[in-house]
Design an enzyme around this catalytic site. Structure first.
Site, PDB file in Angstrom:
ATOM      1  N   GLY A 134      80.703  59.973   3.011  1.00 28.77           N
ATOM      2  CA  GLY A 134      79.290  60.270   2.902  1.00 28.77           C
ATOM      3  C   GLY A 134      78.691  60.659   4.237  1.00 28.77           C
ATOM      4  N   PRO A 135      77.448  61.095   4.219  1.00 26.50           N
ATOM      5  CG  PRO A 135      75.570  62.237   3.521  1.00 26.50           C
ATOM      6  CD  PRO A 135      76.598  61.271   3.040  1.00 26.50           C
ATOM      7  N   PRO A 136      76.339  60.583   7.687  1.00 25.22           N
ATOM      8  CG  PRO A 136      76.445  61.568   9.792  1.00 25.22           C
ATOM      9  CD  PRO A 136      76.319  61.906   8.349  1.00 25.22           C
ATOM     10  CB  THR A 146      80.708  51.033   9.472  1.00 25.19           C
ATOM     11  OG1 THR A 146      81.230  52.336   9.745  1.00 25.19           O
ATOM     12  CG2 THR A 146      81.433  50.015  10.322  1.00 25.19           C
ATOM     13  CB  SER A 162      76.864  76.919  -3.508  1.00 30.18           C
ATOM     14  OG  SER A 162      76.405  76.624  -2.219  1.00 30.18           O
ATOM     15  CE  LYS A 167      75.268  72.568  -2.926  1.00 32.98           C
ATOM     16  NZ  LYS A 167      76.047  73.599  -3.631  1.00 32.98           N
TER      17      LYS A 167
END
Length: 815
Positions: free
Chosen positions: A371-373, A378, A694, A737
């Protein structure tokens, strides 16, 4: 056989050898590994039958023979072609027979000769020869070269212990340059090819230059050898002195009764090995090294190496493990306490616990959080460890390029250590911790190996029960370890490694989810970390929503937490300065603490003009919106694409234009609209690379809007890949999106119909708020997004002012 003897002497003759007549034919004796020069005497040993026959025949007649060196000294019976063409005519001075029938011959070089033809092959060679004449133009330069050669040769003689010092005087007394070069060359132990080259060089000036170069090289090698020998001798003397001193120290310690420390050390290690409860193979290695340690003196460097190795063996948790807390209700409570939402991940963890509770020998699965930061990957691993009651070990893999970081260094290297896996287990103190491998997608590879390949064994439940670290060199069972990995993207993870992991996606949070996370987790945490836990500071929902929209627009919550921390720090400062901070943080206070908004509503950018369409893109940092702008100008069927587009996106633009041309009549566009026009398609934020298929429907909508003069609806965003026949194909990253559209204030999204099943990943409250339009073809897209002919621009678009665009992530793409 003809070979050079050991310790032989060369003697220069003062006789004028140029007056000796050389016959046109001479017996020819091949030489192995030596070259005889004119004006020099040289002994060598003869043992080949043909060569002995030659010496026997010439003994009673003329004493002149021809000598030529073999090209290959190892050849026992050389052919005439295997001999060098330039040789030496020599006079036999003395022959001495040995009991083994070999003969030692002393010859004197007369002149250089050329072998013209072999006239006899048996029982020995006889050759037709021609005397070679040397060339010499005496001038000052030749004199300088000759003087330099004498100086170099004197230095060479002084460095070679087996050469007599009289040679220096002899070289100084030689006046003729040719005789000097032959004298010097005869004392050089260099390659046969170089000696032969000197013999065949008839120009004395060239011979002088070659000899000077060779002597300089040999002198440099000799000086380097002397230097190395001196250093070695110094080191040996030092080591001998230290050895004697240590032996004396041992004797003194023994007399004083101070030699019990070493025995105590060995006994202590023996007890630790016994208590470590190692597997059989590790125990054998430990006992073997302990026996070696008893034999190695403490002052030896090897003693420290063996001692360190034993320390690692005895300190590893071979059979030490923590007991898992398999209470499902407790685990659910811990996960809910630490993290909001993430239901899929939580359900997978609870499933693992349930299986573990029913079957105790289950091997640990390899879960990969993608996934994104800032989405909590963690920290989720830390929460799982707390729920299970396991130790937590984190290893960051970002930028690691050395395989030894995973597998360890071999003990042949100075300063060797085990790999990060074994180090983490020793620090944890148990053989079943939760091991999280952070940033597995950012592993590198270079000449030191491929760490990703080294992880294949670590992360394979079928293999890691016998993981061998290069330093330990004995198997360690990793099957009890619960491995988790995290990544921002899957594309950069090698396929074989990805295949070993179960991927769980954390796509990002909706605004409502972020609101709950801030209220439940981030605000209490930051109040506590900034010393405000005892002060009733409240963040209103409106203020939090304002921060989310205008100060921290992202998929995760990392920047959002930073903004909360900034407010808390400023409040803490005002408290220390004696001011009374506000008890409630409301939207009107945000500019005071955070400054002007960093982001603005993107509605201002979506001007209601023909040729502008809004698309949706996936990025490693979550979803984002992109704008596609098209314009037309006079020209000759040119298509210009700008905005740092990748090859796939450029191909989508070509396909979109081709489709619009084929549908021109149905869309009410002049069939020849492209004949005398150039079309320019631009995607703003040109410094950011963009790629992926896309954007196909967005480009098609932009071109159709441009050609028909019908603006695209400013409240609609779209995504999808297109074909030349106008089909809309599915794409990836739907949840990201849709969330990006929501963040930008768009409530209608056009998606490929084959992506309908992806709506299950979108939260129910978001599905209720957003209008999702499913399309099968480009015609369906245009029917929904193009305004009717003559539609007026919206009041909002007319009144919108130019505003800075959103700050994009570093890479935009679609999958």
């Amino acid at each position: 056989m003809a070979d050079k003897g050991q310790g032989e002497k060369h003697f220069e003759t003062e006789e004028d050898l140029t007056q000796i007549e050389i016959p046109s034919t001479l017996p020819l004796l091949p030489l192995r590994g030596i070259v005889i020069f004119p004006n020099q005497t040289h002994p060598f040993l003869v043992s080949r039958p043909s060569s002995l026959k030659l010496l026997e025949d010439v003994a009673g007649r003329s004493q002149l023979i021809a000598l030529a060196a073999q090209k290959n000294p190892e050849e026992e019976n050389p052919s005439p072609e295997a001999l060098y063409q330039c040789g030496t005519a020599v006079r036999i001075l003395k022959m001495l027979k040995y009991p083994d029938k070999s003969v030692r011959v002393l010859v004197q070089g007369i002149a250089r000769i050329e072998l013209q033809q072999i006239t006899q092959r048996e029982p020995y060679f006889v050759a037709r020869v021609r005397r070679l004449t040397e060339k010499l133009n005496t001038d000052r330069e030749v004199d300088a070269l000759q003087a330099n050669l004498v100086t170099q040769f004197s230095k060479f003689v002084s460095l070679v212990p087996y050469l007599p010092d009289e040679l220096q005087v002899m070289a100084m007394q030689v006046r003729e340059a040719s005789r000097l070069t032959d004298l010097v060359a005869s004392y050089l132990k260099i390659a046969i090819e170089e000696l032969q080259d000197l013999l065949s060089t008839l120009d004395v000036r060239q011979r002088l230059e070659k000899l000077i170069v060779i002597l300089s090289r040999e002198i440099e090698l000799l000086e380097l050898g002397h230097k190395i020998q001196s250093q070695v001798q110094t080191e040996l003397n030092k080591n001998q002195r230290e050895y004697f001193l240590r032996q004396q120290l041992k004797a003194i310690q023994k007399e004083l009764g101070e030699n019990d420390g070493r025995s105590a050390e060995i006994d202590d290690l023996e007890k630790k090995i016994e208590a470590a409860n190692m597997p059989e193979e590790a125990r054998k290695a430990a006992d073997k090294e302990l026996d070696r340690l008893r034999m190695i003196p403490p002052e030896s460097a090897e003693h420290t190496v063996v001692r360190t190795y034993l320390d690692w063996l005895v300190s590893l948790p071979w059979r030490i493990s923590t007991e898992d807390n398999l209470d499902i209700a407790h685990a659910r409570a811990v996960l809910d306490e630490d993290h909001y939402d993430l239901e899929k991940v939580k359900e997978r963890i609870l499933e693992f616990l349930a299986v573990r509770k029913l079957k105790h020998d289950t091997k640990g699965p390899i879960l990969c959080f993608v996934g994104p930061p800032g989405t909590g990957k963690t920290s989720l691993g830390r929460s799982i460890a707390r729920a299970l009651g396991r130790k937590f070990v984190r290893l960051s893999l970002g930028g690691i390029r050395d395989e030894a970081e995973i597998r360890g260094h071999r003990r042949t290297y100075i300063g060797s250590l085990p790999g990060r896996i074994i180090q983490g287990l020793r620090n944890a103190g148990s053989n079943n911790p939760l091991f999280i491998l952070d940033e597995v997608d950012k592993l590198g590879a270079d000449f030191r190996g491929d760490p990703a390949s080294a992880l294949l064994e670590v992360l394979d439940p079928e293999q890691n029960s016998s993981f061998v670290d290069h330093y330990l060199d004995v198997p360690f069972d990793l099957s009890h370890v619960l491995f988790l990995t995290t990544a921002n993207v899957l594309d950069t993870i090698p396929h074989a490694l990805r295949d070993r992991m179960e991927v769980l996606e954390l796509p990002g949070y909706t605004e409502e989810e972020k609101l709950h996370i801030v209220q439940r987790h981030l605000v209490p945490k930051q109040l506590n970390e900034n010393g405000l836990s005892d002060r009733p500071v409240e963040f209103t929902q409106e203020a939090i929503a304002e921060i989310i929209r205008n100060y921290a627009r992202e998929a995760g919550v990392r920047n959002l937490e930073r903004e909360i921390a900034r407010i808390c720090r400023k409040i803490a400062r005002s408290v220390t300065e004696g001011e009374t901070p506000p008890e409630r943080i409301t939207p009107d206070l945000l500019q005071r603490y955070l400054g002007p908004p960093k982001f603005f509503s993107e509605v201002a950018e979506r001007a209601n003009e023909p040729g502008v369409a809004t698309g949706l893109a996936w990025t490693p940092n979550g979803g984002d919106i992109i704008f596609v702008e098209s314009t037309r100008m006079s020209g000759q069927k040119g298509l210009t694409l700008t905005g740092s587009l990748g090859d796939v996106m450029k191909e989508s633009a070509q396909a979109a234009l081709s489709y619009i041309r084929t549908r021109a009549e149905g869309l009410g566009i002049a069939p020849d609209f492209y004949e005398k026009s150039d079309i320019h398609v631009h995607v703003p934020a040109g410094a950011i690379p963009k790629d992926g298929p896309s954007a196909g429907v967005t480009i098609a909508a932009s071109l159709a809007s441009l050609m028909t003069g019908r603006p695209v609806r400013s409240d609609v965003a779209m995504t999808g890949e297109i074909t030349l026949r106008g089909k809309v194909l599915p794409v990836g990253g739907i949840k990201e999106k849709v969330l990006a559209a929501r963040r930008a204030g768009i409530h209608t999204v056009a998606l490929p119909r084959r992506n309908e099943h992806d709506l299950d990943d979108i939260p129910p409250e978001l599905r209720k708020e957003m209008e999702i339009i499913f399309v099968d073809t480009v015609d369906d897209v245009l029917a929904h997004v193009l305004r009717p002919d003559g539609a007026a621009r919206s009041t909002e678009a007319n009144e919108a002012k130019a505003a800075p665009s959103d700050q994009r992530p570093s890479t935009e793409s679609a999958h």
